[in-house]
Every structure is written in structure tokens, then in C-alpha cells.
Write a protein that holds these residues in place. Structure first.
Motif, PDB file in Angstrom:
ATOM      1  N   THR A 203      -5.464  -1.640 -10.784  1.00 44.32           N
ATOM      2  CA  THR A 203      -5.645  -1.952  -9.361  1.00 44.32           C
ATOM      3  C   THR A 203      -5.252  -0.772  -8.471  1.00 44.32           C
ATOM      4  O   THR A 203      -4.603   0.180  -8.919  1.00 44.32           O
ATOM      5  CB  THR A 203      -4.719  -3.119  -8.946  1.00 44.32           C
ATOM      6  N   TRP A 204      -5.607  -0.910  -7.180  1.00 45.49           N
ATOM      7  CA  TRP A 204      -5.180   0.114  -6.205  1.00 45.49           C
ATOM      8  C   TRP A 204      -3.674   0.098  -6.046  1.00 45.49           C
ATOM      9  O   TRP A 204      -3.054   1.143  -5.877  1.00 45.49           O
ATOM     10  CB  TRP A 204      -5.888  -0.121  -4.858  1.00 45.49           C
ATOM     11  N   GLN A 205      -3.046  -1.082  -6.110  1.00 43.37           N
ATOM     12  CA  GLN A 205      -1.584  -1.139  -6.036  1.00 43.37           C
ATOM     13  C   GLN A 205      -0.958  -0.444  -7.245  1.00 43.37           C
ATOM     14  O   GLN A 205       0.029   0.288  -7.100  1.00 43.37           O
ATOM     15  CB  GLN A 205      -1.100  -2.604  -5.994  1.00 43.37           C
TER      16      GLN A 205
ATOM     17  N   THR B 112     -10.370   3.209 -11.845  1.00 43.25           N
ATOM     18  CA  THR B 112      -9.387   2.285 -11.271  1.00 43.25           C
ATOM     19  C   THR B 112      -8.965   1.177 -12.234  1.00 43.25           C
ATOM     20  O   THR B 112      -7.780   0.886 -12.382  1.00 43.25           O
ATOM     21  CB  THR B 112      -9.939   1.680  -9.970  1.00 43.25           C
TER      22      THR B 112
ATOM     23  N   THR C 155      -0.951  -3.632 -11.348  1.00 40.73           N
ATOM     24  CA  THR C 155      -0.008  -3.877 -10.252  1.00 40.73           C
ATOM     25  C   THR C 155       1.402  -4.111 -10.780  1.00 40.73           C
ATOM     26  O   THR C 155       2.376  -3.585 -10.242  1.00 40.73           O
ATOM     27  CB  THR C 155      -0.464  -5.106  -9.434  1.00 40.73           C
ATOM     28  N   ASP C 156       1.514  -4.884 -11.855  1.00 38.59           N
ATOM     29  CA  ASP C 156       2.853  -5.209 -12.367  1.00 38.59           C
ATOM     30  C   ASP C 156       3.373  -4.154 -13.343  1.00 38.59           C
ATOM     31  O   ASP C 156       4.457  -4.305 -13.908  1.00 38.59           O
ATOM     32  CB  ASP C 156       2.846  -6.592 -13.033  1.00 38.59           C
TER      33      ASP C 156
ATOM     34  N   ILE D  87      -1.104   3.175  -6.528  1.00 36.62           N
ATOM     35  CA  ILE D  87      -0.109   3.585  -5.522  1.00 36.62           C
ATOM     36  C   ILE D  87       1.256   3.793  -6.199  1.00 36.62           C
ATOM     37  O   ILE D  87       1.950   4.778  -5.946  1.00 36.62           O
ATOM     38  CB  ILE D  87       0.019   2.513  -4.412  1.00 36.62           C
ATOM     39  N   ASN D  88       1.588   2.871  -7.099  1.00 34.33           N
ATOM     40  CA  ASN D  88       2.891   2.952  -7.766  1.00 34.33           C
ATOM     41  C   ASN D  88       3.029   4.141  -8.706  1.00 34.33           C
ATOM     42  O   ASN D  88       4.131   4.484  -9.128  1.00 34.33           O
ATOM     43  CB  ASN D  88       3.169   1.670  -8.573  1.00 34.33           C
TER      44      ASN D  88
ATOM     45  N   ASP E 147      -4.749  -3.267   0.534  1.00 37.92           N
ATOM     46  CA  ASP E 147      -4.328  -2.402  -0.586  1.00 37.92           C
ATOM     47  C   ASP E 147      -5.036  -1.047  -0.529  1.00 37.92           C
ATOM     48  O   ASP E 147      -4.423   0.000  -0.752  1.00 37.92           O
ATOM     49  CB  ASP E 147      -4.670  -3.057  -1.936  1.00 37.92           C
TER      50      ASP E 147
ATOM     51  N   GLY F 213      -8.199  -5.087  -5.759  1.00 37.48           N
ATOM     52  CA  GLY F 213      -7.230  -5.351  -4.702  1.00 37.48           C
ATOM     53  C   GLY F 213      -7.892  -5.778  -3.409  1.00 37.48           C
ATOM     54  O   GLY F 213      -9.078  -6.126  -3.391  1.00 37.48           O
TER      55      GLY F 213
ATOM     56  N   GLN G 238      -3.689   0.979   2.157  1.00 41.70           N
ATOM     57  CA  GLN G 238      -2.356   1.460   1.785  1.00 41.70           C
ATOM     58  C   GLN G 238      -2.435   2.637   0.815  1.00 41.70           C
ATOM     59  O   GLN G 238      -1.658   3.585   0.904  1.00 41.70           O
ATOM     60  CB  GLN G 238      -1.570   0.299   1.151  1.00 41.70           C
ATOM     61  N   LEU G 239      -3.407   2.577  -0.089  1.00 40.23           N
ATOM     62  CA  LEU G 239      -3.608   3.699  -1.014  1.00 40.23           C
ATOM     63  C   LEU G 239      -3.924   4.967  -0.222  1.00 40.23           C
ATOM     64  O   LEU G 239      -3.348   6.034  -0.460  1.00 40.23           O
ATOM     65  CB  LEU G 239      -4.755   3.386  -1.999  1.00 40.23           C
TER      66      LEU G 239
END
Ligand code: ABC
Length: 475
Positions: A39-41, A16, A22-23, A44-45, A97, A93, A100-101
Motif C-alpha cells: 500500500t501507499w501507507q 506498489t 501497511t502493517d 510511506i513507512n 494516503d 489506499g 500523504q505519500l
């Protein structure tokens, strides 16, 4: 998700902290022993990147809160030094988050596998001065075994003594204690339902007594693939009586040795595969050639075709393929932490020599599974037509994959290989597709398949069974 369902999946292993920020920033990480910001975000992206490679499941690093301090080996960016198993690791996260993942994966028809540790917690102090009050929930010394370093020739010591070393000891939980067991069972049941976890990669399986696992597995209610870091096939059948699956370390070693150089032993690999399948059902084992603990395959050889063959073999052998992030970028880090490179330095390239290669292999395996209900149950038949080549036949006749792997290396030239119908199960004058290059092939009037084998893997499949699939546009 059940073991039978997991047998049909293909797993992408994500570290991870090292997969995506994230960004989406791609600047380097200051130090590979620090948190690098994944991150988890971020994950996801980037799920398209994983799903488009043909994977159906993602294994992520341990998710619980770890010790925060700077140790001799850096910080706990990998997640294996737990401090509080009821809190999440905030570097990755939030609670929302992670949920959401899980839902983002499920919305794609994909599955979430989470790495978990029950064997130990982590500490940044000498074994004799561990402050147990920092741990949650086991905050007293009596919930841990007294300190002793592991002696690997003593089975009892592997279970009761401590992993890690005197710099970063890993206090060993008293997992035979019934109260400890109840706590873990309640914890895993809760985690699985709260976060929609479909499967578990269980760390340090062999460091916990076997009879811990049936109760834990029942509480988890899903497939668990245990890490038994051991190349000896003889110990696996008994373990598989206590746990649904295990990492296939024996084949990892034979496969690495067979393909890491142009003089590796194919015979030992064939013999090894036969030993494994003679002793156990292999479909629930995790197949891999790389992970975060061992030197990456390209650190052993820079030969592209050897790496491609090794990856193809991982995906088409018995078991659940697991590809570690970075294999698709031909990363070559050797020992930990150099084998834990941030993936973003690759810019997530998809048009290199490995991303489409893995994609094609996952696609043909997914296709074989979709048309043949017995594909995963069929234990592959290995054959070595010559000392440099290993063939695997897998799947019910009519929709079988016959894959040909060689360790001649990129400059090894080509040689003719002939495979009889009694081995392949192909019929006379059958139309086949060699799916890696999308070329056609036909057996002769006696069903024999002959072809020129170069350095790259060839994968033969009945053309009729490709109709309607995304593979090679067969009409
Ligand atoms: C840190 C540093 C390292 C440093 C080390 C002392 O401390 O990063 O540079 O050398 C986590 C972190 C690591 C960290 C460790 C220790 O914790 O990821 O970065 O290392 O603090 C799992 C995970 C692994 C994780 C842990 C701990 C366990 O996958 O990422 O590490 O939670 C043993 C365990 C195995 C464990 C592995 C790292 O250590 O059994 O569960 N992996 C023999 C033993 C094995 C042993 C292996 C490696 O050596 O039998 O039990 O694994 O030490 C074959 C034989 C095998 C033999 C191999 C070497 O040869 O068949 O039996 O394995 O032929």
C-alpha cells in the motif's frame, strides 16, 4: 518538476502491491498473480529505506481503479488494467494516503513519479463482447478503436490495434478524438495538482499517435518519461520531439548483453552509446537494467560482480538512473510475474552486497551533480581499453567521474589498466579517490592513471571534490 531538474534525480521503481504492507507484515504472498497487500501507507513507512540508498525520487505503479475480476493472468495488482480513471485503486489506499505519500516525499526533498496509462483500459471478456459501460469516462464503443490484434510490422496497427490478447484484451482508446484528448488533458492536469505529482512514467507511449503527446505534456506540466519498448535507437530522436524523455531501451539491451556473461560484447556497448549520443541529448532518458516487464538481470547470471558492474553502469551512464525494487536484494525472478516478488521477503536488508553498493553509487553521482552544474549535460565518453573493460568519463574536468566496468566476472582475476590524461582529463600527480573501496590513487607525472582492475567496478574521483561530502570521509 522540469526535465532539467529530473535529469539530476535518481529514481527507485516501486511496484506498489509488492513493496510494503501497511502493517509491515512480511509473510509470503499466496500467489504472485493476486494482490499481495502492498500500500501507499506501507511505502510511506519505508521511505528511509529508499532515501538512505541515495534515491531522490520514487516511481509508483498506476494509481487508478482497475478491473476487479480474476482473469486468465490473475488480477490487476500491477495497475495497468484501468476501469475508472477518476477513482483510485482502493487496494493501495485512499485519497488521503496518496496525498500523504506525496507530502512525505516532498518533506524529505524527494519527488513523486506516477505511472499512467492513456492507451487502453482493461477487460476480462472476449474482444467482441467488451462491456464499455463499465468504463469511466469513456463508456461507449465509439471512444475506442475497433478490435484488431497488433501487427508489430505495421506502424498504424501499433497505434490503432489492441494490446493484450483475447483472454484479457486492452480496449484501445481513440486518442485522436478531440473530445477524448480534452478529457485526458483535463484529467492529467487535475491529477498532477491534486496529488502533487512531480513526474510521470507514461505507459505504452508508442501505442498512441505522436501528436497526442505535446498537448498532454503541456496539460501535465511536468517531465514525462515514456515507455518505448523498442531496442532500435533510430526511432528515438523523432519521439523526443514529442515527449520530454523515454526509457533507454537500446542501452538496456546492449548493457544486458555486455554483462550477462563473461563473453558479452563490450564493443557493441561502446558503439551503441556513441550512436545514441551522436543522435540525441541523452540526459532525459531513463537508464535501467531491470523493470517489471523483463527477466531480472540475476536470472541471466548468478555472478555477483557482473550484477554489480551492470548496476554501477546504470547509475553512472548518461540519463536518469532507475533501479527497480529488488535489485538491491539481488532478486532473480525471470518472466512476469516471477520478476515481481514481494520485497518484504528480504526483510529490507541493508547490509548485503547490493544495498550499500547502490547507496555509494548514488552518493557519488549526487556529489558530482552538486559540485558540477554541467555533470548531467556532459555526455559520457566511453572507452574500451581492452575487450573486457569499458570506461566512462563524465563531468567537467576537475570534478569528473571516471568509472571502470568489466565483465571478467567474479573469478576473472585482475589486469592492469592505464588511462591517459588526454582521455580522463586528470592532471599530473592528481590525488584521486577510488570511491567504491575508499582507497586513494594518484596519477603519474604525465597525468596517466594506472591501476589493477579486478572484477569489481572502480570509480575514480578527485579527492578534493569529496571534501565535506558523506563519501569516504575525505578530510
Ligand atoms: C499479462 C501477463 C503475462 C502474459 C500477458 C499476455 O498478459 O502478466 O504473463 O504474457 C500489463 C501487466 C502485464 C500483463 C499485460 C497484458 O498488462 O503488467 O502483467 O501481461 O495484460 C507496458 C507495461 C506493462 C503493462 C502494459 C500494458 C504495458 O510496462 O507492465 O503490462 O499496460 C509491449 C508494449 C509495452 C508493454 C509490453 C508488456 O508489451 O509495447 O508498452 N509494457 C516487442 C514489441 C514491444 C512489446 C514487447 C513485449 O515485444 O516491440 O512493443 O512491448 O511484448 C527487442 C525489440 C523490441 C521487442 C523486444 C521483445 O525485443 O527491439 O521491439 O519488443 O529486441
Amino acid at each position: 518538476l522540469s526535465t532539467d531538474n529530473w535529469a539530476k534525480q535518481s529514481i527507485y521503481q516501486v511496484l506498489t502491491d509488492r513493496f510494503a504492507r501497511t502493517d509491515g507484515s512480511t509473510n509470503a504472498c499466496g500467489s504472485l498473480t493476486s494482490y499481495c497487500g502492498g500500500t501507499w501507507q506501507g511505502l510511506i513507512n519505508k521511505l528511509d529505506y529508499i532515501q538512505n540508498m541515495g534515491f531522490t525520487a520514487v516511481w509508483i505503479s498506476p494509481i487508478v481503479k482497475n478491473i476487479e475480476s480474476q482473469t486468465t493472468y490473475g488480477v490487476a495488482y500491477h495497475g495497468y488494467w484501468a476501469q475508472d480513471i477518476y477513482s483510485l485503486n482502493s487496494h493501495f489506499g485512499t485519497d488521503a494516503d496518496l496525498k500523504q505519500l506525496s507530502s512525505a516525499l516532498h518533506a524529505r526533498g524527494m519527488y513523486l513519479m506516477v505511472d499512467m496509462v492513456v492507451n487502453h483500459f482493461g477487460a476480462n471478456m472476449s474482444p467482441g463482447s467488451v462491456d464499455y459501460s463499465q468504463f469511466n469516462p469513456f463508456n461507449t464503443a465509439d471512444k475506442f478503436h475497433p478490435y484488431c490484434p497488433i501487427n508489430y510490422s505495421d506502424a498504424n496497427s501499433i497505434i490503432k490495434c489492441w494490446l493484450g490478447d483475447t483472454n484479457v484484451p486492452l480496449p484501445d482508446v481513440k486518442t485522436e478524438d478531440s473530445g477524448v484528448r480534452d478529457t485526458f488533458n483535463g484529467w492529467v492536469k487535475d491529477f498532477v495538482s491534486t496529488y502533487g505529482i512531480d513526474g510521470i512514467r507514461m505507459d505504452t507511449l508508442q501505442h498512441v499517435e505522436k501528436d497526442f503527446w505535446p498537448g498532454f505534456s503541456a496539460a501535465a506540466g511536468c517531465y514525462i518519461v515514456g515507455e518505448i519498448f523498442n531496442g532500435d535507437p533510430a526511432i528515438y530522436p523523432d519521439w523526443l520531439r514529442y515527449i520530454s524523455g523515454a526509457m533507454n531501451y537500446p542501452v538496456y539491451y546492449w548493457l544486458t548483453r555486455a554483462f550477462q556473461s563473461t563473453s558479452g560484447s563490450i564493443t557493441a556497448l561502446v558503439d551503441g552509446l556513441n550512436t545514441m549520443k551522436g543522435q540525441m541529448q541523452t540526459k532525459a532518458l531513463g537508464s535501467f537494467i531491470e523493470n517489471h516487464d523483463n527477466p531480472r538481470f540475476p536470472s541471466l547470471t548468478s555472478d555477483i560482480s557482473l550484477a554489480q558492474n551492470a548496476i554501477a553502469f546504470t547509475i553512472l551512464m548518461d540519463g536518469i538512473p532507475i533501479i527497480y525494487q529488488g535489485q538491491e536484494q539481488h532478486f532473480s525472478g525471470a518472466s512476469d510475474p516471477n520478476n515481481r516478488e514481494p520485497l518484504w521477503t528480504s526483510n529490507y536488508a541493508t547490509s548485503n552486497q547490493f544495498y550499500p553498493w547502490i547507496q555509494k553509487l548514488n552518493q557519488i553521482r549526487n556529489q558530482a551533480i552538486s559540485v558540477d552544474s554541467q555533470y548531467v549535460n556532459y555526455q559520457a565518453l566511453p572507452l574500451s581499453p581492452d575487450s573486457r573493460t569499458i570506461v566512462l568519463r563524465k563531468g567537467t574536468a576537475g570534478s569528473q567521474i571516471v568509472s571502470v566496468h568489466t565483465n571478467v566476472g567474479a573469478s576473472g582475476g585482475s589486469h592492469t589498466v592505464s588511462l591517459s590524461s588526454s582521455y580522463t582529463g586528470f592532471t599530473a600527480n592528481q590525488a584521486l579517490t577510488e570511491v567504491m573501496a575508499c582507497t586513494t590513487a594518484t596519477t603519474d607525472s604525465s597525468g596517466t592513471l594506472s591501476f589493477s582492475q579486478g572484477p569489481q567496478t572502480k570509480v575514480f574521483y578527485p579527492s578534493a571534490k569529496l571534501v565535506g561530502s558523506a563519501v569516504c570521509n575525505v578530510l
